[in-house]
Scaffold this motif. Structure first.
Motif: not given
Length: 334
Positions: A147-171
């Motif tokens: 998680x802390x490799x991008x945006x320190x503690x702001x959880x962008x990795x967690x959101x992309x890995x765990x929260x948008x499981x039904x979504x297709x990321x476009x950009x």
């Protein structure tokens, strides 16, 4: 549940993590049923290893007064291990890498092969060896969290890995480096690039060697990691990266007159990573100030998601690392 940790890196971030583990010990026990025992701590001078657990208060005192762990002779033996030997020799559940070692992918891989989980804030191993590391973790059924490799503690990795499981990321578009934001902000009020950089160094915002920030490499690493998580494995070599070294005060001021601001923006799309200075409107989520980072993620179902928060700082980075340590521990428990 007792969880044994091997901590690699005892600079500012490593010590911030040690403080969180000390200060929140009771909370972690009460909330998660977890008891953390740090069995080894390593800095560049050596590895302190005690299977019964290291006194973190004493470790912090030694490092902060004497400057290196190898000065710690009372009750503790200091080993001259390479990190690779340390992960093989030391019995631990989680290897925590908060170094800047570009070759750390080799010993992260060794840790995974040895059945250990890995938690890291170290960007280059992922930017160059994501596929290899995550495949090994999957093969061994071991957590590999970053998680802390991008945006320190702001959880962008967690959101992309765990929260948008039904979504297709476009950009994804993101501003991911506080040093360049500070320099560009100073240039907006008429300070020349070199003077703004010197101010950033004096304040501790920029490193003594700021090339990774101003040339865009740091953002390139982070953007590569975002691509790996959102779209699939690539390496940093595939990213097109241009930093802020050539941005002039005139360009910055012209942008202001148009109601815009220049920021170093990473754009991540499937198979394409670009990092470059861009004009962004003043009302854009990307027009961040200070040490804030921001990312805008577009998906097919959710539309536009804005993630904004601290992208640097010791407590902030410790937040991301400790959160991953807890998550990895709970995954091991399962």
């Amino acid at each position: 549940m007792e969880v044994k940790l091997s901590l690699f890196g005892f600079g500012n971030v490593g010590r911030a993590i040690a403080r969180v583990l000390l200060e929140k010990k009771a909370l972690f026990r009460e909330r998660y049923g977890l008891e953390f025992k740090v069995v080894s701590v390593a800095d560049r001078s050596g590895v302190v290893w005690l299977p019964e657990g290291i006194d973190l208060r004493e470790a912090l005192l030694i490092k902060e007064t004497l400057g290196k762990l190898s000065s710690w002779t009372n009750d503790y033996e200091v080993y001259d291990f390479t990190p690779e030997k340390a992960v093989r020799e030391i019995e631990a559940d989680i290897a925590v890498d908060v170094t800047n070692d570009k070759e750390a992918w080799k010993w992260q891989l060794a840790a995974l092969k040895d059945g250990k989980a890995v938690v890291t804030s170290n960007k280059p191993p992922l930017a160059f060896h994501y596929s290899e590391l995550t495949k090994e973790a999957e093969k061994r059924s071991r957590p590999y969290l970053f998680e802390a490799t991008v945006m320190a503690g702001t959880p962008i990795i967690g959101i992309l890995r765990e929260s948008l499981l039904g979504d297709t990321v476009q950009r994804i578009e993101a501003v991911l480096n506080a040093t360049t934001t500070f320099i560009l902000s100073r240039m907006e009020v008429g300070v020349e690039f070199e003077d703004a950089l010197r101010q950033a160094q004096r304040l501790g915002i920029a490193e003594r060697d700021p090339s990774g920030d101003v040339l865009g490499t740091d953002v390139g690493y982070k953007a590569t990691i975002l691509h790996c998580v959102a779209f699939g494995p690539v390496t940093f070599n595939e990213a097109k990266v241009r930093g802020i070294a050539e941005v002039t005060a005139g360009e910055v001021q012209r942008a202001r007159k148009k109601g815009k601001t220049i920021r170093l923006v990473a754009t991540v799309e499937r198979g394409k990573i670009t990092v470059e200075p861009k004009e962004v409107p003043l009302d854009s989520p990307l027009a961040v100030e200070s040490h804030e980072n921001a990312a805008v993620v577009w998906t097919d179902l959710l539309g536009e998601l804005v993630i904004r928060g601290a992208g640097a700082g010791l407590k902030e980075t410790a937040s991301g690392v400790v959160s991953d340590i807890i998550k990895a521990s709970m995954m091991l428990e399962d």
